[in-house]
Design a protein around this motif. Structure first.
Motif, short mmCIF file in Angstrom:
data_model
loop_
_atom_site.label_atom_id
_atom_site.label_comp_id
_atom_site.label_asym_id
_atom_site.label_seq_id
_atom_site.Cartn_x
_atom_site.Cartn_y
_atom_site.Cartn_z
N SER A 1 1.31 0.78 -63.81
CA SER A 1 0.23 1.45 -64.52
C SER A 1 -1.06 1.21 -63.76
N GLU A 2 -1.80 2.28 -63.44
CA GLU A 2 -3.06 2.08 -62.73
C GLU A 2 -4.23 2.24 -63.70
N GLY A 3 -5.36 1.65 -63.34
CA GLY A 3 -6.56 1.80 -64.16
C GLY A 3 -6.59 0.90 -65.40
N ILE B 1 5.53 7.49 -56.01
CA ILE B 1 4.82 8.72 -56.43
C ILE B 1 3.57 8.30 -57.20
N ASP B 2 2.41 8.63 -56.62
CA ASP B 2 1.11 8.22 -57.13
C ASP B 2 0.60 9.23 -58.17
N ASP B 3 -0.28 8.76 -59.06
CA ASP B 3 -0.93 9.65 -60.04
C ASP B 3 0.10 10.43 -60.83
N PHE B 4 1.19 9.80 -61.18
CA PHE B 4 2.26 10.53 -61.86
C PHE B 4 1.76 11.06 -63.19
MG MG Z 1 -3.17 6.52 -58.12
#
Ligand code: MG
Ligand code: C2E
Ligand code: MG
Ligand code: MG
Length: 285
Positions: A236-238, A179-182
């Motif tokens: 963790s993205e970004g 699940i992306d951008d949670f």
């Molecule tokens: Mg994302």
């Protein structure tokens, strides 16, 4: 005079509408042409083990190499692709490229890399998704465990049973679902508990000021703890700074992605980047 004024406004309005429609048609034709002429390209961003620095795998992110406009980022054409239905063909192209790349890595003796791809909500519930994945599984000799399918939370808010069934089908085929951008959509714990997913990705808006904002840090910690409770991987993205890395490591986040490690790269550049990290890891701080 009043009437004439009204008419000219009307005419102008109609002309504007026609221009908008023409622009849309032109944009759609261009997108279709881009696909036919193979103008799309995947860039790869590494996913890193937070504790060991090990390179776990990559996320494939699409770009459009437009002959006149140069490199166009996905957010400038994915919307149009979704509204015109072209997204299905684009996503299928991405899926096949991912299989081809995984097979290449396998031939090079790199059997452990994971590759994450993004599937549009519109395509996720479509019957063609399964068909495309099954065809690729027959054609390319890869381990489906290596392919991670990222969907955004908003998909999960569609028909609960349909989404759950689709995720189960993908799981039965051996793929992982993430699940992306949670945290940016209608985050619901209900689906996290009941969908057979393997991973959640914390949206970068919570990571941005994690090192100096207690609330962001608290939210990230809560998501990480929740993922641990549910035995899900969490990414963790970004991640852009070493402070963010240190904070996330303390919070126990096992996997990281972000400009601090690398921007998404074309495949040739990725190869050079990998050669530079020949121990298969990035230096620890
Ligand atoms: Mg994302
Ligand atoms: P996403 O899946 O959440 O991808 C992460 C985005 O964050 C990527 O933008 C990536 O370049 C960017 N990013 C990564 N690390 C950092 C960082 O440290 N700082 C900042 N500021 N940004 C970072 P990109 O490549 O422009 O993609 C945007 C979105 O477009 C993606 O978000 C995804 O939803 C969509 N997308 C990308 N490729 C595809 C595709 O092949 N198919 C579909 N359907 N959607 C795609
Ligand atoms: Mg993604
Ligand atoms: Mg995003």
């Amino acid at each position: 005079a009043k009437k004439k004024h009204a008419r000219s406004v009307q005419t102008r309005f109609t002309e504007d509408m026609i221009n908008i429609i023409e622009d849309d048609l032109l944009a759609e034709m261009n997108l279709r042409k881009g696909l036919d002429l193979n103008e799309f390209e995947l860039f790869y961003q590494p996913k890193i083990n937070s504790f060991t620095g090990e390179i776990i795998g990559f996320e494939a992110l699409i770009r459009w190499n437009h002959p006149e406009k140069g490199l166009i980022p996905p957010l400038n054409f994915i919307g149009l692709a979704e509204s015109t239905g072209l997204i299905i063909a684009i996503d299928e192209w991405v899926i096949e490229q991912a299989f081809i790349q995984l097979e290449k890595w396998k031939e090079d003796g790199e059997q452990d890399y994971t590759l994450s791809i993004n599937i549009s909500p519109r395509h996720f519930l479509h019957s063609r998704l399964n068909q495309c994945l099954k065809n690729c599984l027959e054609q390319y000799k890869i381990n489906p465990r290596q392919l991670v399918i990222e969907i955004t939370e908003n998909v999960a808010m569609e028909d609960f049973d349909k989404v759950k069934n689709r995720i189960s089908e993908l799981q039965q085929l051996g793929f992982s679902v993430s699940i992306d951008d949670f945290g940016t959509g209608f985050s619901a714990f209900h689906y996290l508990q009941h969908f057979p997913i393997q991973e959640i990705k914390i949206d970068r808006q919570f990571i941005r000021d994690i090192a100096n904002n207690e609330v962001s840090k608290g939210i990230a910690k809560t998501i990480i703890d929740l993922a641990n409770l549910l035995k899900l991987n969490v990414v963790s993205e970004g991640v852009e700074t070493i402070e963010q890395w240190k904070t996330l490591k303390k919070l126990g986040c096992p996997q990281l992605q972000g400009f601090y490690f690398s921007r998404p790269m074309p495949i040739d550049e990725l190869q050079l980047w990998l050669n530079k990290h020949e121990q298969g890891r990035v230096p620890l701080h």
